[in-house]
Design a protein around this motif. Structure first.
Motif, PDB file in Angstrom:
ATOM      1  N   THR A   7       5.485  -2.141   5.081  1.00 22.06           N
ATOM      2  CA  THR A   7       6.909  -2.458   5.113  1.00 22.06           C
ATOM      3  C   THR A   7       7.589  -1.435   4.219  1.00 22.06           C
ATOM      4  O   THR A   7       6.927  -0.639   3.537  1.00 22.06           O
ATOM      5  CB  THR A   7       7.190  -3.893   4.637  1.00 22.06           C
ATOM      6  OG1 THR A   7       8.560  -4.222   4.894  1.00 22.06           O
ATOM      7  CG2 THR A   7       6.939  -4.053   3.138  1.00 22.06           C
ATOM      8  N   SER A   8       8.885  -1.434   4.188  1.00 18.80           N
ATOM      9  CA  SER A   8       9.601  -0.421   3.406  1.00 18.80           C
ATOM     10  C   SER A   8       9.511  -0.726   1.913  1.00 18.80           C
ATOM     11  O   SER A   8       9.393  -1.882   1.491  1.00 18.80           O
ATOM     12  CB  SER A   8      11.068  -0.364   3.840  1.00 18.80           C
ATOM     13  OG  SER A   8      11.743  -1.555   3.474  1.00 18.80           O
ATOM     14  N   GLY A   9       9.606   0.321   1.118  1.00 18.48           N
ATOM     15  CA  GLY A   9       9.611   0.148  -0.330  1.00 18.48           C
ATOM     16  C   GLY A   9      10.817  -0.627  -0.808  1.00 18.48           C
ATOM     17  O   GLY A   9      10.735  -1.411  -1.769  1.00 18.48           O
ATOM     18  N   GLY A  71       4.938   2.833   0.473  1.00 24.37           N
ATOM     19  CA  GLY A  71       5.729   2.700   1.686  1.00 24.37           C
ATOM     20  C   GLY A  71       5.832   3.993   2.469  1.00 24.37           C
ATOM     21  O   GLY A  71       6.374   4.008   3.580  1.00 24.37           O
ATOM     22  N   GLN A  72       5.313   5.094   1.896  1.00 24.89           N
ATOM     23  CA  GLN A  72       5.286   6.388   2.574  1.00 24.89           C
ATOM     24  C   GLN A  72       3.838   6.786   2.829  1.00 24.89           C
ATOM     25  O   GLN A  72       2.914   6.278   2.199  1.00 24.89           O
ATOM     26  CB  GLN A  72       5.972   7.453   1.726  1.00 24.89           C
ATOM     27  CG  GLN A  72       7.403   7.124   1.331  1.00 24.89           C
ATOM     28  CD  GLN A  72       8.003   8.181   0.427  1.00 24.89           C
ATOM     29  OE1 GLN A  72       7.779   9.376   0.633  1.00 24.89           O
ATOM     30  NE2 GLN A  72       8.759   7.743  -0.570  1.00 24.89           N
ATOM     31  N   LEU A  77       3.017  12.865   0.049  1.00 24.24           N
ATOM     32  CA  LEU A  77       3.274  12.766  -1.389  1.00 24.24           C
ATOM     33  C   LEU A  77       2.626  13.923  -2.121  1.00 24.24           C
ATOM     34  O   LEU A  77       1.600  14.468  -1.691  1.00 24.24           O
ATOM     35  CB  LEU A  77       2.733  11.438  -1.930  1.00 24.24           C
ATOM     36  CG  LEU A  77       3.254  10.160  -1.266  1.00 24.24           C
ATOM     37  CD1 LEU A  77       2.588   8.934  -1.881  1.00 24.24           C
ATOM     38  CD2 LEU A  77       4.770  10.059  -1.377  1.00 24.24           C
ATOM     39  N   THR A  78       3.206  14.275  -3.251  1.00 22.79           N
ATOM     40  CA  THR A  78       2.624  15.315  -4.084  1.00 22.79           C
ATOM     41  C   THR A  78       1.420  14.770  -4.832  1.00 22.79           C
ATOM     42  O   THR A  78       1.211  13.545  -4.914  1.00 22.79           O
ATOM     43  CB  THR A  78       3.656  15.839  -5.094  1.00 22.79           C
ATOM     44  OG1 THR A  78       4.002  14.777  -6.003  1.00 22.79           O
ATOM     45  CG2 THR A  78       4.915  16.332  -4.377  1.00 22.79           C
ATOM     46  N   GLU A 235      -7.258   3.941   4.716  1.00 24.95           N
ATOM     47  CA  GLU A 235      -7.426   5.301   4.202  1.00 24.95           C
ATOM     48  C   GLU A 235      -6.083   5.878   3.758  1.00 24.95           C
ATOM     49  O   GLU A 235      -6.033   6.993   3.237  1.00 24.95           O
ATOM     50  CB  GLU A 235      -8.031   6.196   5.292  1.00 24.95           C
ATOM     51  CG  GLU A 235      -9.427   5.782   5.732  1.00 24.95           C
ATOM     52  CD  GLU A 235     -10.458   5.927   4.624  1.00 24.95           C
ATOM     53  OE1 GLU A 235     -10.240   6.771   3.727  1.00 24.95           O
ATOM     54  OE2 GLU A 235     -11.469   5.190   4.658  1.00 24.95           O
ATOM     55  N   ASP A 236      -5.026   5.107   3.962  1.00 27.69           N
ATOM     56  CA  ASP A 236      -3.673   5.528   3.575  1.00 27.69           C
ATOM     57  C   ASP A 236      -3.034   4.385   2.793  1.00 27.69           C
ATOM     58  O   ASP A 236      -2.157   3.679   3.276  1.00 27.69           O
ATOM     59  CB  ASP A 236      -2.860   5.863   4.829  1.00 27.69           C
ATOM     60  CG  ASP A 236      -1.542   6.558   4.507  1.00 27.69           C
ATOM     61  OD1 ASP A 236      -1.243   6.749   3.310  1.00 27.69           O
ATOM     62  OD2 ASP A 236      -0.800   6.889   5.453  1.00 27.69           O
ATOM     63  N   ILE A 237      -3.489   4.214   1.552  1.00 31.31           N
ATOM     64  CA  ILE A 237      -3.107   3.028   0.759  1.00 31.31           C
ATOM     65  C   ILE A 237      -1.607   2.978   0.512  1.00 31.31           C
ATOM     66  O   ILE A 237      -1.003   1.893   0.539  1.00 31.31           O
ATOM     67  CB  ILE A 237      -3.890   3.021  -0.569  1.00 31.31           C
ATOM     68  CG1 ILE A 237      -5.371   2.789  -0.291  1.00 31.31           C
ATOM     69  CG2 ILE A 237      -3.344   1.958  -1.514  1.00 31.31           C
ATOM     70  CD1 ILE A 237      -6.233   2.782  -1.537  1.00 31.31           C
ATOM     71  N   SER A 238      -0.987   4.093   0.244  1.00 31.60           N
ATOM     72  CA  SER A 238       0.449   4.081  -0.037  1.00 31.60           C
ATOM     73  C   SER A 238       1.251   3.518   1.138  1.00 31.60           C
ATOM     74  O   SER A 238       2.309   2.912   0.945  1.00 31.60           O
ATOM     75  CB  SER A 238       0.938   5.493  -0.373  1.00 31.60           C
ATOM     76  OG  SER A 238       0.750   6.360   0.735  1.00 31.60           O
TER      77      SER A 238
END
Length: 390
Positions: A7-9, A71-72, A77-78, A235-238
């Motif tokens: 869901t969105s941040g 949420g991204q 991300l850096t 594999e994409d926790i964020s």
């Protein structure tokens, strides 16, 4: 289970902050009621205050996760953002378990204060021990889930980082299962005792309903499982963590609200007296006529009582004799017509030497509480019952 943890941040921030504010307000009202109004603060108040403090820290950590990219997609991300996102994710795990632990201890110590039955207390102590033991494991497994600890937020970021972690799916679902089991146990524990109280049906159902509200926490725990699975295998926790974070925060905050609810009515009546005012001018308790106070604040009622030399706040019968000229003022108290009665509750008037004698009997509207064994309940139980309308 479907892989649906996104869901969105912004949604995470909005929901978690809103419910945390409600939890902090309810905790503050509880502490004010217990410490300043009742002057009966206890260890359960300490634990609920600690839980509220920790849930604020939990909400802050989740908001910081959103700041650093929750949420991204992780690939967008850096390296710096990924590292801090995983760091605050690690912090949110043990803050969640610790806050939940204190909330459950607060509820169980509150039970201990209210219900004195020996069998109940033994079960209560046993549940305390079990919750303490499993919570120590959940907190330990969250802090030291990776060895070294720093590997939790460095894995996949620093190619030179070396370490190993526990199986997230297995550990998190074992913890979730134990959590749901204890939620159910805490909810149903007082229900047999409340059912055994010799109370009118309405206050008994009101009490059971209040304690059953803990079942809402169980529902939230169950709803959390799907998103927990999504993040545990992701594999994409964020991207997949937001829903798990949201449900975890809701679970703790709702637990705090349920722990505070039984003590809030006194505080609400203090500041908003019309909310629980009765529309009935008179009521009968045990065959004795009592006087309603609809539409009056506490101060105005006190002035009215003092003006005619009457006091209704104590226990036992209070008798007031007033002259005929003050009868009209007495009859309009509470906005309804009140007929004077004898000490036995009859509606007959007495005339003695030209003086109108009005006998008013005030009794506690809550009957004596007894369990089926015939043993009287303590004053703490009576006070709890009087918090709910009959």
């Amino acid at each position: 289970m479907a892989n649906g943890g996104h869901t969105s941040g912004d949604a995470v921030v909005g929901v978690t902050v809103a419910f945390t504010v409600l939890a902090v307000i309810s905790t503050s009202m509880r502490l004010y009621t217990r410490i300043f109004m009742s002057q009966m603060g206890g260890v359960d108040d300490f634990f609920i205050a600690a839980s509220a403090f920790l849930v604020v820290a939990l909400t802050v950590s989740m908001c910081l996760e959103v700041k650093y990219g929750m949420g991204q997609h992780q690939d967008n991300l850096t390296t710096h953002d990924n590292m801090w996102l995983n760091t605050w994710f690690w912090a949110s795990l043990w803050l969640y378990y610790l806050s939940l632990f204190f909330a459950k201890l607060a509820i169980l110590f509150q039970y201990r204060r209210i219900f004195p039955q020996p069998t109940f207390r033994k079960l209560n102590y046993a549940l305390m021990v079990f919750i303490t033991a499993y919570s120590c494991w959940t907190i330990f497994s969250a802090i030291f889930s990776c060895s070294p600890v720093s590997y939790f937020w460095m894995q996949g970021i620093d190619p030179e980082a070396d370490g190993k972690c526990l199986n997230r799916l297995a550990v998190w679902f074992v913890n979730a299962g134990l959590n749901i089991f204890t939620d159910i146990a805490v909810t149903v524990l007082p229900l047999p005792v409340i059912k055994s109280l010799q109370l009118p049906k309405r206050p008994k159902l009101a009490l059971m309903a209040v304690f059953c509200l803990g079942g809402v926490t169980c529902i939230v725990s169950l709803l959390r499982l799907q998103s927990l699975y999504a993040v545990s295998v992701s594999e994409d926790i964020s991207w997949d963590n937001p829903m798990a974070a949201l449900w975890s925060n809701l679970e703790v905050n709702i637990g705090i609200l349920c722990a505070c609810l039984p003590t809030l009515k006194t505080c609400i009546v203090r500041f908003f007296p019309r909310i629980f005012s009765s529309n009935r001018g008179t009521s009968s308790a045990g065959g004795v006529r009592t006087i309603g106070t609809a539409g009056y604040t506490r101060d105005s009622r006190k002035k009215k009582r003092d003006s005619i030399g009457m006091h209704f706040l104590g226990r036992g019968p209070k008798v007031a004799e007033v002259y005929e000229g003050r009868k009209a003022e007495l009859e309009t108290m509470g906005g309804t017509q009140i007929r004077p009665g004898s000490a036995q509750g009859s509606d007959s008037d007495k005339e003695e030497d030209g003086i109108q004698v009005v006998t008013v009997v005030q009794q506690d509207s809550t009957p004596a509480l007894r369990v089926d064994s015939g043993r009287s309940d303590t004053e703490s139980t009576r006070k709890l019952v009087r918090e709910f309308p009959a």
